[in-house]
Design an enzyme around this catalytic site. Sequence first.
Site, PDB file in Angstrom:
ATOM      1  N   GLU A 222      -2.880  10.368   5.294  1.00 34.81           N
ATOM      2  CA  GLU A 222      -1.704  10.486   5.011  1.00 34.81           C
ATOM      3  C   GLU A 222      -0.727  11.422   6.141  1.00 34.81           C
ATOM      4  O   GLU A 222       0.603  11.428   5.889  1.00 34.81           O
ATOM      5  CB  GLU A 222      -2.451  11.727   3.629  1.00 34.81           C
ATOM      6  CG  GLU A 222      -3.029  11.232   3.513  1.00 34.81           C
ATOM      7  CD  GLU A 222      -4.360  10.550   3.078  1.00 34.81           C
ATOM      8  OE1 GLU A 222      -4.563  11.183   3.666  1.00 34.81           O
ATOM      9  OE2 GLU A 222      -5.174   9.864   1.757  1.00 34.81           O
TER      10      GLU A 222
ATOM     11  N   HIS B 139      -9.695  16.245  -8.165  1.00 31.93           N
ATOM     12  CA  HIS B 139      -8.941  14.900  -8.319  1.00 31.93           C
ATOM     13  C   HIS B 139      -7.817  15.854  -9.435  1.00 31.93           C
ATOM     14  O   HIS B 139      -7.286  14.977 -10.014  1.00 31.93           O
ATOM     15  CB  HIS B 139      -8.655  14.251  -8.826  1.00 31.93           C
ATOM     16  CG  HIS B 139      -8.891  12.896  -7.795  1.00 31.93           C
ATOM     17  ND1 HIS B 139      -9.737  13.265  -6.249  1.00 31.93           N
ATOM     18  CD2 HIS B 139      -8.992  11.514  -7.269  1.00 31.93           C
ATOM     19  CE1 HIS B 139      -9.968  11.780  -5.176  1.00 31.93           C
ATOM     20  NE2 HIS B 139      -9.324  10.659  -6.341  1.00 31.93           N
TER      21      HIS B 139
END
Lengths: 342, 309
Positions: free
Chosen positions: A77, A146
């Site tokens: 990322e 998540h």
Amino acid sequence: MSNWGTNPKLPPLLGGGQRSMTYSQAIAEAMQLALEHGPGVRVFGEGVTDKGGTYGTTRGLEERFGPRRVFDVPVAEGLITGLAVGMALGGLRPIAIHPRNDFVLLALDQLCNHAAKWATMFGGKSRCPLVIRSVSCRGWGSAAQHSQALHAMLAQFPGLTVAVPFTPADAKAMLLWAALESDGPVAIMEHKYLWNLSGDVPAGLTFAPPDGPAIVRAGCDVTLVGISFGAAQAMMAAEKLAEQSVQAEVIDLRWLRPLNVRKIVESVRKTGRLVVVDTAHASFGASGEVIASVAQALRPAEWKAAPARVALPDEPTPGSNEDRYFPGADDIVASALRVMSE
Amino acid sequence: MTDEREKSELYRRLTLVRKCAEKIMAVYLSDVMQTPVHLSVGQESIATALCYCLNGRDFKIGTHRSHALYLSNGGDVRAFFAELLGRKTGCSGGMGGSMHLIDTANGLVGTTSIVGGCLPILPGLAMACEKPQVAAALFGDGACDEGALAESLNWSALKKLPAIFLCENNRYSVYTPFGQRRAARPIELAKAFGLAWLDVPIEQSSDVFALAELLAGPIERVRQREGPLFVECQTVRALDHSGVRDDVSAGLRPAEEKQLFETYDPMKVARTRMNSAQCDQIDAQVAQQVELAYQQALADEPATWEAKL
């Protein structure tokens, strides 16, 4: 409310229209238009070119626009976001996608230390126009890593523009504005629970610059401000409140930064009551910021009741018992009725 | 390198970097410059040779230690001092200070003070390059401690990007020596990902003429889209990590570092390769240029900050 899974079907909250489509279809349309109209636009992120195509929003783009403009990337990322910064400084208009907004935490250096500060650090002699799309998810036991909604954390950084689209029309027009018109970095915080929400979406190039919240349902008794999926929940709560003869005004916040609360102040001046519905934790979050900003603009006598917020408990999301953890429309109704009874 | 005109140009740029550092050293303790400076004394030959092999269209990005990059790339000297002095005429409008230098007209897209921050930006710049344009990052061995190096090398190699990674390995992260931080040198990571590489000992990296010659061919191959290049130059930092003091004398790094600088001072090395009368002439010209630029910057209007909201 039972477990909604990761992709709930929502009731028709926004009514019909000339050109109805879902939130995810609206994003897909914006992606395509951005690539068609912006020769410098590049689209990349984990899984962008796989069969899923970022939950259907990037499907077919690589075939149509070629691997130079649309490409998959490693699970890195910091690199992904750094690529966006480098491309922007090199004159391109990158759209980097983090399919889970939890992963943005690994990209904060490039996003917050670099992209957000670039124009200021160089006295306005450089610009860093880039788009970070990230998707907030939840449901089906997604658990603590998540299920986050990290928009308030990003909104802490001056130099970043932070969008929290609720309607399909905004999901499209905010993305197109960010990708083709903004002169700085924009984080668009999408919500997976809105994926199937239908609404009218005008055809062609539409641009939504950061111009403050929108009233999505008029009312006179209590002001409900919704952030992202919180706006959908506020709409559902407003239906239920109407059955009890409470007319709620629902406001979709739309943009966290720049935060513009003028319409909310006007609404609370009328209703005297405010409940803010967020998809993130209550503490140190956007709901508190909205309440503080509105409070500063009103006299104490203009309040009929203390403002309230409906947001996530101050604990990481459990992998089960989600219906007990996530507040729903009934919690908003209860909060609004409490505010009404003061 | 034998062409006298090329040699004198390289020597002029090297001298400019050193003279600017000396000017900073002369005034810094008076607090006239209220910005943390990270001088390149001892390392100037590296940025100078790199910029000599690049052109104004090529993208460059640097770190907190980028005075040499900005100046040897042709950056305006008055705008440099003005930035350090917080003047409106600074290259970043007086809003960046010593660690945030920019010169987009000459391809320098900026410098970042987050260690390793430039590494993932480099492949992004390289993806924005149009042949024969290339992108280069100049960074230290401290930056290589960040995981961002592995991510950036992997992607650059996979996509055969026109990216040049140039590591100035002065073996110290502030005062923490290499041996306490790393199991292998940065270049080993570049080799593992299959990049073209150049391993440059201090004997060559301190010699601006030799280094420029050494870099020219590999950089040309990056231009021809043969893939990214990683260069590790061994070097020595003459002064403290930040500021103008001598940290070796203060006992913060071992005495051998000072000895290393005495032997491999890029200015000394360059002078042994040049006619000394010519050197003296360039020295005098550059000293005058630096003093004039500093005095102009000093007289410039201070930058002002106003809240916009």
